[in-house]
Design an enzyme around this catalytic site. Sequence first.
Site, mmCIF file in Angstrom:
data_model
loop_
_atom_site.group_PDB
_atom_site.id
_atom_site.type_symbol
_atom_site.label_atom_id
_atom_site.label_comp_id
_atom_site.label_asym_id
_atom_site.label_seq_id
_atom_site.Cartn_x
_atom_site.Cartn_y
_atom_site.Cartn_z
ATOM 1 N N CYS A 71 -65.906 20.400 31.114
ATOM 2 C CA CYS A 71 -65.144 19.189 30.787
ATOM 3 C C CYS A 71 -65.966 17.971 31.229
ATOM 4 O O CYS A 71 -66.644 18.008 32.265
ATOM 5 C CB CYS A 71 -63.791 19.198 31.483
ATOM 6 S SG CYS A 71 -62.771 20.593 30.956
ATOM 7 N N CYS A 109 -65.642 16.497 35.031
ATOM 8 C CA CYS A 109 -65.395 17.421 36.150
ATOM 9 C C CYS A 109 -66.700 17.840 36.811
ATOM 10 O O CYS A 109 -67.624 18.291 36.140
ATOM 11 C CB CYS A 109 -64.657 18.652 35.634
ATOM 12 S SG CYS A 109 -64.502 19.953 36.868
ATOM 13 N N ASN A 142 -61.340 11.033 40.001
ATOM 14 C CA ASN A 142 -62.112 11.049 41.247
ATOM 15 C C ASN A 142 -63.591 11.067 40.917
ATOM 16 O O ASN A 142 -64.070 12.000 40.274
ATOM 17 C CB ASN A 142 -61.747 12.284 42.080
ATOM 18 C CG ASN A 142 -60.315 12.196 42.554
ATOM 19 O OD1 ASN A 142 -59.918 11.233 43.200
ATOM 20 N ND2 ASN A 142 -59.513 13.193 42.202
ATOM 21 N N LEU A 148 -54.176 18.357 30.059
ATOM 22 C CA LEU A 148 -54.082 17.801 28.705
ATOM 23 C C LEU A 148 -55.166 16.737 28.459
ATOM 24 O O LEU A 148 -55.988 16.862 27.579
ATOM 25 C CB LEU A 148 -52.677 17.227 28.514
ATOM 26 C CG LEU A 148 -52.210 17.007 27.093
ATOM 27 C CD1 LEU A 148 -52.237 18.296 26.285
ATOM 28 C CD2 LEU A 148 -50.786 16.431 27.088
ATOM 29 N N HIS A 149 -55.101 15.655 29.207
ATOM 30 C CA HIS A 149 -56.158 14.635 29.256
ATOM 31 C C HIS A 149 -56.374 13.794 28.009
ATOM 32 O O HIS A 149 -57.146 12.832 28.035
ATOM 33 C CB HIS A 149 -57.508 15.234 29.677
ATOM 34 C CG HIS A 149 -57.462 15.999 30.964
ATOM 35 N ND1 HIS A 149 -56.745 15.560 32.049
ATOM 36 C CD2 HIS A 149 -58.024 17.171 31.336
ATOM 37 C CE1 HIS A 149 -56.876 16.433 33.040
ATOM 38 N NE2 HIS A 149 -57.637 17.414 32.631
ATOM 39 N N CYS A 174 -55.306 24.719 47.747
ATOM 40 C CA CYS A 174 -55.927 24.651 46.426
ATOM 41 C C CYS A 174 -57.046 25.701 46.390
ATOM 42 O O CYS A 174 -57.990 25.636 47.175
ATOM 43 C CB CYS A 174 -56.469 23.232 46.215
ATOM 44 S SG CYS A 174 -57.275 23.036 44.626
ATOM 45 N N CYS A 186 -59.274 16.474 43.499
ATOM 46 C CA CYS A 186 -59.371 17.195 42.225
ATOM 47 C C CYS A 186 -60.671 16.840 41.536
ATOM 48 O O CYS A 186 -61.006 15.675 41.393
ATOM 49 C CB CYS A 186 -58.276 16.785 41.246
ATOM 50 S SG CYS A 186 -56.662 16.731 41.930
ATOM 51 N N CYS A 242 -68.005 26.798 36.468
ATOM 52 C CA CYS A 242 -67.090 26.914 35.324
ATOM 53 C C CYS A 242 -67.899 26.765 34.051
ATOM 54 O O CYS A 242 -68.792 25.916 33.977
ATOM 55 C CB CYS A 242 -66.019 25.818 35.390
ATOM 56 S SG CYS A 242 -64.781 25.972 34.092
ATOM 57 N N GLU A 280 -65.289 26.468 47.329
ATOM 58 C CA GLU A 280 -64.494 25.634 48.218
ATOM 59 C C GLU A 280 -62.998 25.888 48.049
ATOM 60 O O GLU A 280 -62.527 26.193 46.958
ATOM 61 C CB GLU A 280 -64.807 24.155 47.943
ATOM 62 C CG GLU A 280 -66.243 23.832 48.328
ATOM 63 C CD GLU A 280 -66.647 22.371 48.131
ATOM 64 O OE1 GLU A 280 -67.415 21.891 48.973
ATOM 65 O OE2 GLU A 280 -66.220 21.719 47.163
HETATM 66 N N1 SAH Z 1 -59.957 24.817 35.272
HETATM 67 C C1 SAH Z 1 -58.614 24.486 35.519
HETATM 68 C C2 SAH Z 1 -58.270 24.304 36.993
HETATM 69 C C3 SAH Z 1 -59.237 23.564 37.870
HETATM 70 S S1 SAH Z 1 -59.383 21.841 37.683
HETATM 71 C C4 SAH Z 1 -58.215 23.249 34.733
HETATM 72 O O1 SAH Z 1 -59.089 22.595 34.200
HETATM 73 O O2 SAH Z 1 -57.022 22.999 34.637
HETATM 74 C C5 SAH Z 1 -57.869 21.165 38.368
HETATM 75 C C6 SAH Z 1 -57.498 19.815 37.770
HETATM 76 O O3 SAH Z 1 -58.397 18.767 38.185
HETATM 77 C C7 SAH Z 1 -57.533 19.829 36.254
HETATM 78 O O4 SAH Z 1 -56.421 19.174 35.713
HETATM 79 C C8 SAH Z 1 -58.790 19.034 35.979
HETATM 80 O O5 SAH Z 1 -58.794 18.514 34.696
HETATM 81 C C9 SAH Z 1 -58.735 17.987 37.064
HETATM 82 N N2 SAH Z 1 -60.012 17.286 37.260
HETATM 83 C C10 SAH Z 1 -61.256 17.737 37.000
HETATM 84 N N3 SAH Z 1 -62.171 16.807 37.321
HETATM 85 C C11 SAH Z 1 -61.499 15.735 37.789
HETATM 86 C C12 SAH Z 1 -61.888 14.460 38.327
HETATM 87 N N4 SAH Z 1 -63.176 14.144 38.446
HETATM 88 N N5 SAH Z 1 -60.927 13.626 38.741
HETATM 89 C C13 SAH Z 1 -59.626 13.979 38.671
HETATM 90 N N6 SAH Z 1 -59.191 15.161 38.205
HETATM 91 C C14 SAH Z 1 -60.119 16.032 37.768
HETATM 92 FE FE1 SF4 Z 2 -63.672 23.981 34.287
HETATM 93 FE FE2 SF4 Z 2 -63.534 21.601 35.493
HETATM 94 FE FE3 SF4 Z 2 -62.816 21.855 32.925
HETATM 95 FE FE4 SF4 Z 2 -61.252 22.934 34.845
HETATM 96 S S1 SF4 Z 2 -61.688 20.747 34.553
HETATM 97 S S2 SF4 Z 2 -61.918 23.888 32.925
HETATM 98 S S3 SF4 Z 2 -62.844 23.562 36.329
HETATM 99 S S4 SF4 Z 2 -64.883 22.151 33.762
#
Ligand code: SAH
Ligand code: SF4
Length: 364
Positions: free
Chosen positions: A115, A118, A295, A219-220, A104, A338, A111, A91
């Site tokens: 995480c 995600c 999200n 960072l998170h 985007c 995101c 992936c 996408e």
């Molecule tokens: N893999 C890379 C880029 C893709 S994700 C990364 O992790 O940075 C892009 C952003 O969306 C990242 O900051 C990720 O942590 C965030 N993200 C992932 N899942 C999300 C969710 N469910 N709600 C909000 N942000 C999210």
């Molecule tokens: Fe992969 Fe999602 Fe983690 Fe980004 S946020 S590294 S896309 S699992």
Amino acid sequence: MTENLLDFDAQAMQSLFAAMGEKGFRARQVLRWIHQRGEPDFERMSDLAKDLRAKLSLSARVEAPAVVGDSVAPDGTRKWLLKIDGANAIESVFIPEDGRGTLCVSSQAGCVLDCAFCSTGKQGFNRNLTTAEIIAQPWIANRLLGRDPNGERVITNVVMMGMGEPLLNLDAVIPALRLMLDDNAYGLSRRRVTVSTSGVVPGMDRLREECPVALAVSLHAPNDALRDRLVPLNRKYPLRELIKACNRYLDKAPRDFITFEYVMLDEVNDSDGDARGLAAIARRVRSKFNLIPFNPFPDAGFRRSGADRIRRFAEILRREGVTVTTRKTRGDGIDAACGQLAGDVTDRTRRSSQKVHRITELRA
Ligand code: SAH
Ligand code: SF4
């Protein structure tokens, strides 16, 4: 098999044309036809000599993934599903805002990093995208979006924040980034192209050497114990190493800053103490913070922090001298925000055995 010219950055195009006995400016001309004018048909490249057009038609092609889904949210956010092979679709999302348009872009089908919050991660991983599949995303978006009333292209910014971890696919991502910056292709400035990483330290060092565009780091969490849980890659590259890598990156780009992304998860990483922990990190790296309200997606297991909590969290950061913005949630109703991008990935890691794929439809 003919060469797909979407795989070629300027340098590769020069070499290809040199090997065909053609002059360098012809390579630039073809780049402009393909990327500036969106022309896939060599026969229509009217200022090329007839014999060159014939030669290209025999030995090369311009082939982008098929658009198999196209949805628009009430706020104007538009999402495309692109079929990259018989088993996978990815996408891309276009986000229009006052005075700018951001695309985007995805870098992988799925992936591996998984995480906790995600949806791409939950889907597992199939494969890296090729340079052609990455650059095809702005190529297709430009063709479908057309020009603004002044005749300008509407994509002014690109963020590598779609599906996948771009720094685990640098062999394909770097030529694509070079095309985004190339004046004969998309002509975006280095600061308008952002790569987002969950913290792949060796990849940050390589990007700095080969194509130092703007860098966002996911960072998170303010400490290793929590970050280990949310971003499992932290066990390999803990915060100390990550922060050092951020500072090495900034050595190359002294006027830049790192954007730290921080997903706001209710009662997980959104306390006052967490905010103060982040402020301590901000003092060690020239940075800005971007808070992303979580999200949701099915079975995510997390809730979004409340609006008041997010405001208070931002306020604490601000009082500590940190520059902070909160990301507006876009693309409601079409799962385009995101972390909601999932496409259709045939998992090879067996992580997503529960997921029902729509692949049969895609094959049709
Ligand atoms: N893999 C890379 C880029 C893709 S994700 C990364 O992790 O940075 C892009 C952003 O969306 C990242 O900051 C990720 O942590 C965030 N993200 C992932 N899942 C999300 C969710 N469910 N709600 C909000 N942000 C999210
Ligand atoms: Fe992969 Fe999602 Fe983690 Fe980004 S946020 S590294 S896309 S699992």
